[in-house]
Design a protein around this motif. Structure first.
Motif, PDB file in Angstrom:
ATOM      1  N   PHE A 192      -0.193  -5.739 -10.121  1.00  0.00           N
ATOM      2  CA  PHE A 192       1.215  -5.494 -10.429  1.00  0.00           C
ATOM      3  C   PHE A 192       1.991  -6.784 -10.231  1.00  0.00           C
ATOM      4  CE2 PHE A 192       0.489  -4.624  -5.993  1.00  0.00           C
ATOM      5  CZ  PHE A 192       1.563  -5.194  -5.343  1.00  0.00           C
ATOM      6  N   GLU A 193       3.088  -6.895 -10.963  1.00  0.00           N
ATOM      7  CA  GLU A 193       4.005  -8.013 -10.790  1.00  0.00           C
ATOM      8  C   GLU A 193       4.908  -7.724  -9.603  1.00  0.00           C
ATOM      9  OE1 GLU A 193       4.334 -11.024 -12.435  1.00  0.00           O
ATOM     10  OE2 GLU A 193       2.423 -10.450 -13.360  1.00  0.00           O
ATOM     11  N   ALA A 194       5.261  -8.764  -8.883  1.00  0.00           N
ATOM     12  CA  ALA A 194       6.134  -8.606  -7.718  1.00  0.00           C
ATOM     13  C   ALA A 194       7.430  -7.936  -8.137  1.00  0.00           C
ATOM     14  CB  ALA A 194       6.424  -9.959  -7.088  1.00  0.00           C
ATOM     15  N   PRO A 195       7.785  -6.851  -7.446  1.00  0.00           N
ATOM     16  CA  PRO A 195       9.122  -6.303  -7.704  1.00  0.00           C
ATOM     17  C   PRO A 195      10.159  -7.250  -7.100  1.00  0.00           C
ATOM     18  CG  PRO A 195       7.943  -5.011  -6.042  1.00  0.00           C
ATOM     19  CD  PRO A 195       7.024  -6.094  -6.492  1.00  0.00           C
ATOM     20  N   ASP A 196      11.360  -6.847  -7.000  1.00  0.00           N
ATOM     21  CA  ASP A 196      12.451  -7.659  -6.458  1.00  0.00           C
ATOM     22  C   ASP A 196      12.014  -8.321  -5.146  1.00  0.00           C
ATOM     23  OD1 ASP A 196      14.819  -8.639  -5.293  1.00  0.00           O
ATOM     24  OD2 ASP A 196      16.021  -6.995  -6.112  1.00  0.00           O
ATOM     25  N   THR A 197      12.021  -9.646  -5.116  1.00  0.00           N
ATOM     26  CA  THR A 197      11.545 -10.386  -3.940  1.00  0.00           C
ATOM     27  C   THR A 197      12.545 -10.377  -2.785  1.00  0.00           C
ATOM     28  OG1 THR A 197      12.373 -12.454  -4.877  1.00  0.00           O
ATOM     29  CG2 THR A 197      10.054 -11.913  -5.293  1.00  0.00           C
ATOM     30  N   LEU A 198      13.709  -9.777  -2.974  1.00  0.00           N
ATOM     31  CA  LEU A 198      14.716  -9.718  -1.915  1.00  0.00           C
ATOM     32  C   LEU A 198      14.803  -8.340  -1.256  1.00  0.00           C
ATOM     33  CD1 LEU A 198      17.563 -11.730  -3.675  1.00  0.00           C
ATOM     34  CD2 LEU A 198      15.841 -12.566  -2.055  1.00  0.00           C
TER      35      LEU A 198
ATOM     36  N   LEU B 270      -1.024   8.513   1.711  1.00  0.00           N
ATOM     37  CA  LEU B 270      -1.346   7.868   2.978  1.00  0.00           C
ATOM     38  C   LEU B 270      -0.546   6.576   3.137  1.00  0.00           C
ATOM     39  CD1 LEU B 270      -5.200   8.265   2.513  1.00  0.00           C
ATOM     40  CD2 LEU B 270      -3.653   9.841   3.693  1.00  0.00           C
ATOM     41  N   TRP B 271       0.118   6.431   4.300  1.00  0.00           N
ATOM     42  CA  TRP B 271       0.863   5.202   4.572  1.00  0.00           C
ATOM     43  C   TRP B 271      -0.098   4.019   4.582  1.00  0.00           C
ATOM     44  CZ3 TRP B 271       5.912   4.125   4.881  1.00  0.00           C
ATOM     45  CH2 TRP B 271       6.803   5.197   5.020  1.00  0.00           C
ATOM     46  N   TYR B 272       0.266   2.971   3.862  1.00  0.00           N
ATOM     47  CA  TYR B 272      -0.542   1.748   3.860  1.00  0.00           C
ATOM     48  C   TYR B 272       0.214   0.636   4.599  1.00  0.00           C
ATOM     49  CZ  TYR B 272      -2.780  -2.415   1.827  1.00  0.00           C
ATOM     50  OH  TYR B 272      -3.388  -3.633   1.633  1.00  0.00           O
ATOM     51  N   LYS B 273       1.393   0.279   4.113  1.00  0.00           N
ATOM     52  CA  LYS B 273       2.211  -0.738   4.775  1.00  0.00           C
ATOM     53  C   LYS B 273       3.673  -0.325   4.663  1.00  0.00           C
ATOM     54  CE  LYS B 273      -0.850  -4.667   4.314  1.00  0.00           C
ATOM     55  NZ  LYS B 273      -1.173  -4.770   5.722  1.00  0.00           N
ATOM     56  N   GLU B 274       4.411  -0.613   5.714  1.00  0.00           N
ATOM     57  CA  GLU B 274       5.809  -0.212   5.786  1.00  0.00           C
ATOM     58  C   GLU B 274       6.715  -1.445   5.771  1.00  0.00           C
ATOM     59  OE1 GLU B 274       8.310   2.931   8.552  1.00  0.00           O
ATOM     60  OE2 GLU B 274       6.486   2.043   9.329  1.00  0.00           O
ATOM     61  N   ASN B 275       7.832  -1.326   5.048  1.00  0.00           N
ATOM     62  CA  ASN B 275       8.870  -2.349   5.071  1.00  0.00           C
ATOM     63  C   ASN B 275       8.343  -3.726   4.623  1.00  0.00           C
ATOM     64  OD1 ASN B 275      11.604  -2.719   5.449  1.00  0.00           O
ATOM     65  ND2 ASN B 275      11.371  -3.399   7.557  1.00  0.00           N
ATOM     66  N   VAL B 276       7.662  -3.738   3.490  1.00  0.00           N
ATOM     67  CA  VAL B 276       7.034  -4.954   2.954  1.00  0.00           C
ATOM     68  C   VAL B 276       7.976  -5.647   1.988  1.00  0.00           C
ATOM     69  CG1 VAL B 276       5.141  -5.806   1.496  1.00  0.00           C
ATOM     70  CG2 VAL B 276       4.718  -4.020   3.195  1.00  0.00           C
ATOM     71  N   ARG B 277       8.045  -6.963   2.094  1.00  0.00           N
ATOM     72  CA  ARG B 277       8.799  -7.772   1.138  1.00  0.00           C
ATOM     73  C   ARG B 277       7.802  -8.654   0.388  1.00  0.00           C
ATOM     74  NH1 ARG B 277      14.158 -10.612   2.935  1.00  0.00           N
ATOM     75  NH2 ARG B 277      14.713  -8.425   2.907  1.00  0.00           N
ATOM     76  N   PHE B 278       7.854  -8.594  -0.933  1.00  0.00           N
ATOM     77  CA  PHE B 278       7.001  -9.433  -1.774  1.00  0.00           C
ATOM     78  C   PHE B 278       7.724 -10.767  -1.969  1.00  0.00           C
ATOM     79  CE2 PHE B 278       5.858  -5.070  -2.778  1.00  0.00           C
ATOM     80  CZ  PHE B 278       4.489  -5.116  -2.584  1.00  0.00           C
ATOM     81  N   THR B 279       7.420 -11.721  -1.111  1.00  0.00           N
ATOM     82  CA  THR B 279       8.174 -12.970  -1.063  1.00  0.00           C
ATOM     83  C   THR B 279       7.805 -13.950  -2.168  1.00  0.00           C
ATOM     84  OG1 THR B 279       6.551 -13.835   0.503  1.00  0.00           O
ATOM     85  CG2 THR B 279       8.537 -12.807   1.428  1.00  0.00           C
ATOM     86  N   GLU B 280       6.693 -13.739  -2.822  1.00  0.00           N
ATOM     87  CA  GLU B 280       6.248 -14.648  -3.885  1.00  0.00           C
ATOM     88  C   GLU B 280       6.330 -13.948  -5.231  1.00  0.00           C
ATOM     89  OE1 GLU B 280       2.278 -15.938  -2.991  1.00  0.00           O
ATOM     90  OE2 GLU B 280       2.734 -16.045  -0.865  1.00  0.00           O
ATOM     91  N   ALA B 281       6.905 -14.614  -6.206  1.00  0.00           N
ATOM     92  CA  ALA B 281       6.907 -14.089  -7.566  1.00  0.00           C
ATOM     93  C   ALA B 281       5.504 -14.229  -8.137  1.00  0.00           C
ATOM     94  CB  ALA B 281       7.914 -14.850  -8.418  1.00  0.00           C
ATOM     95  N   GLY B 282       5.155 -13.335  -9.038  1.00  0.00           N
ATOM     96  CA  GLY B 282       3.844 -13.411  -9.687  1.00  0.00           C
ATOM     97  C   GLY B 282       3.058 -12.132  -9.513  1.00  0.00           C
ATOM     98  N   GLU B 283       1.760 -12.214  -9.878  1.00  0.00           N
ATOM     99  CA  GLU B 283       0.901 -11.040  -9.858  1.00  0.00           C
ATOM    100  C   GLU B 283       0.221 -10.853  -8.507  1.00  0.00           C
ATOM    101  OE1 GLU B 283      -1.917  -9.321 -13.153  1.00  0.00           O
ATOM    102  OE2 GLU B 283      -3.076 -10.731 -11.915  1.00  0.00           O
ATOM    103  N   TYR B 284       0.300  -9.637  -7.993  1.00  0.00           N
ATOM    104  CA  TYR B 284      -0.373  -9.238  -6.760  1.00  0.00           C
ATOM    105  C   TYR B 284      -1.568  -8.367  -7.132  1.00  0.00           C
ATOM    106  CZ  TYR B 284       3.530 -10.803  -3.855  1.00  0.00           C
ATOM    107  OH  TYR B 284       4.480 -11.556  -3.206  1.00  0.00           O
TER     108      TYR B 284
END
Length: 165
Positions: A46-52, A114-128
């Motif tokens: 997936f592409e990074a959603p809003d990095t902010l 199932l909870w995987y990660k909470e309160n994550v920020r995708f700080t880098e633009a691009g594909e994850y």
């Protein structure tokens, strides 16, 4: 299709999408034959959603009555665009002590969010890339289960935290 049918179809789609405003990304991958092989890695790109903004991440599993365990162990990786990788070994309860499935759904198939990660920020633009692999083994066994029966689909979901409240 008549005008009334088109209207009701549009209305149903509108209601369905409005009920899931938190969804940012939601995909499933089928497990062939309902047997999740030990070396089979399920991938979600997936592409990074809003990095902010911050997000909650979930792994979704669909299982049927062929699943013989009350829990599941998973190995996950979150791969960032710049090459950073976060690996986790996770354990989730799939059934209550009574044997009743904890997931939702009717009939033979149950879905567990199932909870995987909470309160994550995708700080880098691009594909994850998120990968999920089963890591089940029988008690008193060193080797993992080659073909894990009963998991029919694996999903990955990103939810907007603000829309969940």
């Amino acid at each position: 299709m008549g005008k009334a049918s088109v209207f009701f179809l549009f209305l149903a789609l509108l209601i369905f999408s409005a009920c899931d405003e938190a969804r940012v990304f939601d995909q499933y991958r089928s497990i062939p034959g309902g047997q999740w092989q030990r070396d089979s890695i399920v991938e979600f790109r997936f592409e990074a959603p809003d990095t902010l903004k911050n997000y909650n991440l979930f792994i979704n599993l669909r299982n049927n009555s062929n699943y013989d365990f009350s829990n599941i162990y998973l190995i996950t990786e979150l791969n960032f665009p710049n090459g950073k990788v976060i690996s986790d070994t996770l354990q989730y309860e799939m059934a209550a002590p009574s044997g009743e499935w904890l997931g939702t759904g009717f009939g033979d198939v149950k879905e567990s969010k199932l909870w995987y990660k909470e309160n994550v920020r995708f700080t880098e633009a691009g594909e994850y890339l998120v990968t999920v692999q089963q890591a089940m083994r029988r008690r008193d066994s060193i080797t993992g289960i080659q073909n894990l029966d009963g998991i029919t689909e694996v999903g990955f979901r990103i939810e907007d935290i603000k829309q969940q409240q």
